[in-house]
Design an enzyme around this catalytic site. Sequence first.
Site, PDB file in Angstrom:
ATOM      1  CD  GLU A  79      -1.890   1.808  -3.038  1.00 21.08           C
ATOM      2  OE1 GLU A  79      -2.339   0.272  -2.085  1.00 21.08           O
ATOM      3  OE2 GLU A  79      -1.965   1.043  -3.787  1.00 21.08           O
ATOM      4  N   GLY A  85       1.840  -1.601   7.033  1.00 20.03           N
ATOM      5  CA  GLY A  85       2.652  -3.100   7.836  1.00 20.03           C
ATOM      6  C   GLY A  85       3.667  -2.366   8.215  1.00 20.03           C
TER       7      GLY A  85
END
Length: 618
Positions: free
Chosen positions: A233, A212
Amino acid sequence: MTVALPPRPDWSQLIKSGCRVFVGGNAGVPYALIDDLIANSKAYSDIELVHMLALGDNRWAKEEYRQLFKVNTFFIHGDEVRRAVDEGRADYTPVFLSEMSSLFSDGTLPLDTALVMVSPPDEFGYCSLGVSVDICMSAARHANKVVAQINPQMPRTAGHSYLHISEFAAVIEADQPLQEIEAPPIDSVTERIGQYVAMLVEDGATLQFGVGKIPSATLKYLERHKDLGIHSEMLSDSIMEIIASGAISNRKKTFHPGKVVTSFCIGSRKLYDFVNNNPHIEFYPSSYVNKPTNIAKNDNMIAINSALEVDLTGQVVADSLGFDFYSGIGGQVDFVSGASMSKGGKPIIALPSTAKNETVSRIVPYITEGSGVVTSRGNVHYIVTEYGIASLRGKSIRERALELIRVAHPKFRAKLLAEVRQNYWVPHYQQKYPTDIPELGAIQLHKMVVNGEKFYLRPLNPADERRLQEFFYSHTKETLRLRYNYDPKQMSREKSCNLVSVDQSSDAALCIVRQEGSRITIHAVGRFYYNEHDNTCEAAFVTRETQQGKGMASKLLTTLIDIAQKRNINKMLAFCRADNKPMIAIFEHHGFKRLFSGDPSEVELALPLQEASQEKSA
């Protein structure tokens, strides 16, 4: 060495009606396998498809396949899956990313078949799960049968990403582009959020971030940092730029030093080529990467996550908008917990202060009806918006509310304070809401280094009530006498509240603080009071004894003069005890002239601001 491939799928031997099938996700969705299954699906019904975030068109969730598939997703993404969940044709199962794999291993969600995408086998028969190791590895290890799409475009990634060709019951060879997403443009709001988040990151820290605009903006402002590491992650395109800048070395990591650790990546083809055979980036299952105790093995772990809304106690909503489920829990709680346990760690929630073209505040007095709390108020250390950093760890409900109102959009602050007075314990004397100083610019927090130590100059605000009390009680009697012209014995909460609750659009109050983790200490305060009747202001400052003579008072005065000049104030006045020679010297150094005073114990000084401004510009 030639490696023999398993046969093409005979679905009658691999699945049956009512079975549970795992589908690989993220950028590694095996669409060729899905298409082949659909093309040979006349004999089947009620197959439960389990997956996490899956890029692409998610065709299996279309209305036309509702009899064939029942979707059970751990993360809602894409129009088709979102529509199916909204219409009740699909299920959303909330679960921490670190614990998804255990649903397969402990039999909670036993898998009949797993569909995965892999790279071509090497000479020894090992295929890589490439860009999507995450929960695919665990699904493959615990499913009764594994069916693979061998895709030449799937990268081979280092780490724990390999499955042997002998583990597959069937394969399809299909050359397909991996699913890609474009990096979103960074707007001015996101830019400011990124700058504030970057201020919380020290050299040598280890980072986790998602996809993002906010992570991209933050990484942009970290390119001058040193020896950063990554344990995250997921990776996005932004990773390439910050690695190229030299800011990422992974040398200071205390868990997997020297390596970037992740479980999946999504982005452009350039990113997928970047991780291909890259020995510096290692992919491991999410059960390993997202395990909070493993995350905590990294000292100075910085977890950067986002939210849909945050209430004034610090509760974080991240997967739902009211009664509508929007995304998923994902790894937010894993990394917030891990960073909280890390030595020097900082869990950060970063979000824009508003939504829907500034018509809705994301900082709310109470969470929207139907929304669910993903991260509890006890987990959060920092909330960051484009209006600053709210430090919540160790703060009372009242202090949290004031901190969060400060970073809310200015047009919602008065309403938020009114709401919090009704719903939480905010004392009767807390009447004013925080205001910004426009003349300080879009970023209200300014870094300064004093004798090698890092401090920040910023506006004083209502959340500083207790800090100002502590500042007052740190002074010696001599400092208090010189500043107040008498020896005050007490700084009550009411008085402290009054001093920090400033209308910064008329008066101005600044402080210089030291922030060590969540502990914030005031080291100097400077302010001016505006006199409307003659367009003048009166300035004063006080510095902690241990910082006197180091330039803090001078920095405060310089900034106050600049603010007053920008407001077109005619003159700045100051009144000092005659024996307060250090303070008088600072004022005179900045151009103040002594005025005649009938009181020999007091010195009055004045600075004509517009003349000083003209001389400065000349």
